[in-house]
Design an enzyme around this catalytic site. Sequence first.
Site, PDB file in Angstrom:
ATOM      1  N   ASP A 337      54.719   8.427  88.051  1.00 27.27           N
ATOM      2  CA  ASP A 337      55.899   7.906  88.714  1.00 27.27           C
ATOM      3  C   ASP A 337      55.451   7.023  89.886  1.00 27.27           C
ATOM      4  OD1 ASP A 337      59.161   9.438  89.226  1.00 27.27           O
ATOM      5  OD2 ASP A 337      58.470   7.393  89.548  1.00 27.27           O
ATOM      6  N   GLU A 534      68.180   9.259  93.907  1.00 27.18           N
ATOM      7  CA  GLU A 534      67.031  10.093  94.252  1.00 27.18           C
ATOM      8  C   GLU A 534      67.266  10.906  95.523  1.00 27.18           C
ATOM      9  OE1 GLU A 534      64.033   6.646  92.744  1.00 27.18           O
ATOM     10  OE2 GLU A 534      63.129   8.572  93.188  1.00 27.18           O
TER      11      GLU A 534
END
Length: 673
Positions: A337, A534
């Site tokens: 990521d 997020e």
Amino acid sequence: MKQRTKLLPSKAGGDTTCEPTRGWRGWAYTAAALLLSVLLATTACTSSEETVEPDEPPPVPEDAAYLDPGLPTEERVEDLLDRMTLEEKVGQMTQVDRQFLTTPRDIAEFKLGSILSGGGSHPPENTPDGWADMYDEFQEQALDTRLGIPILYGIDAVHGHNNLQDATIFPHNIGLGASRNAELVEAVARATALEMAGTGMRWNFGPAIPVPQDPRWGRTYEGFAETPDVVGELGAAAVRGYQSGSPTDSDWVLATPKHWIGDGGTEGGEDQGDTPLPREELIELHGTPYEPAIAEGARVIMASYNSWQGEKVHGSRELLTDVLRGEFGFDGMILSDWGAIYQLPAAEAGQTRQSIAAGIDMNMVPDDYRSFISTTKELVQEGELSESRIDEAVRNILTIKFEMGLFEEPFADRGHQDAIRSEEHLELARESVQESLVLLRNEESTLPIDEDVRHIHITGRFADDIGAQCGGWTLEWQGVRGNVIEGTSIRQAIASRAHRGMDITFSESPDGASQDLQAADLVVAVIGERPYAEMEGDRNRIDILPTDVRLLETVSAGEAPVAAVLLSGRPLVLTDELPMMDALVAAWLPGTEADGIADVLFGDVEPSGRLPMTWPRRNEQIPIQVDEDRGGLWSTEDLADTGYGVVDERETELNAEELESLPLFPYGFGLSY
Ligand code: GLC
């Protein structure tokens, strides 16, 4: 534009013994390097024939096996791998966000294997041709190298081609989860793939297949449901939709189930936090959805930021290699990521070594590519990292590039651009909105809106706000506000659906004294959450906001019944406010096509959505999952004595204590008309 300095801890924090910091030493190195390169350049200019080039790898013959599409992929991979220098191999493992390229020429210079656009990282001209021009320019650079290995370009198209201005934006996964409709999910993914393909984008960092257990998590809406079986079924459907047809088709889009493993199970719903589960439970709850995704042909899996029992997944050989590859049989590419390897508790060289040794094949750096490449080369040259591990990573990357036909057809197929916001896609988006809505309350059959209703007053700060309907990952990482993207707002949808002669009035925030409000036969109150993505969406408590409480107090003081439409990425605690809403529809984050909401409000379509997440009665209950999954739709008769949807024990056989132990609405709940 997604700039996540918070998550890209300064590399200057690394161990100075093995990596020049960005302090005075760092700049001294840089100055020396500059001086040396100037010296080299001058000597090269004056006496190029004498300059002895370092052992330049040989040019590639035109009939090199890897260039022959008639050969088996495996043969092409091995032939190419044998020709590659260490620098070329490490370049393939390097993924850079376009915003951090010093110049597109660096793609050739550093033999980069992949470029990405993080949330909001769109080309200066955010149009289909603007994207395709950018992609083709980058591809030209990649092909202008000794081996001519094309790049893979990845984006987060998590609810449509959502970085592109005026793409069709579909409901986020939580809304699709409420539909429980795998065919619909597959169709949405297929439509997304088509809208991507015309812009050159053939790699989607999706579907996200977390199994969110705690709605305080800012990424709850990226999950389909709190149960692994629903997530697995719908995740596989999304993979099927993206990867439809032959992998060499220009609209075949590489899927990336994410984030392995345990992203939706962190303590307190903390984004990138720690998932403390025992191994069996971790795999059972958060790993299970990857089985159908892998069986469906997923070729890339993205690793997760979270830790498991205190160890970062990105550094866990057990989870990335022993479990994912060994037990789940995954044989594709494992992508890191965004900057995630630099969260490992080590100096940069240690972080790089540990994550690649654990099983990371490609590093989403995404910015300091020079450092990653030099560090990784040094690790191999110093014997800290085996070249066989590098070869394995590069093999996984090249295999996908050959499978996708990128060596033969490296450029954008602009013929697919007609699909962007096509009538067919808008209709599909509208249907997906219809099926995502969950009717939670409907006292006195407030809904559907019938002919007797002659005046509707619409209110709420999100009632005329397509950005709020879309939520995060829309044009910008954190989403946008206002009608800054093609589509239909809730207000516009109701106005266009209204019965002939019906009065529609609107106020962003209601004024109790206003004539509009007082004269209305029905109030449609749009409440909810502003866009977020997020960790920006992490909450300690998930009460509806005070501004919405005040709005409900104002509108419920009048005579007209109140139909509330909730725009949110998760269940919100609204138990005390429930009596002020005669009807309540959970609309999640529906995207650009709010006509689908009007269709249900007016009864043209029956509400059929069912809760994908348990709806807490109190914050103190969280996390709460209720095993009981009625699955089907409920009727108001069903509710008698269940305690669901009531706040006053006088309305049920249950006593206050029993009531408080129940969620407000259980997983699988949903009313019909
Ligand atoms: C983010 C997300 C991931 C996304 C990536 C690229 O940090 O965790 O889901 O694919 O960055 O935007």
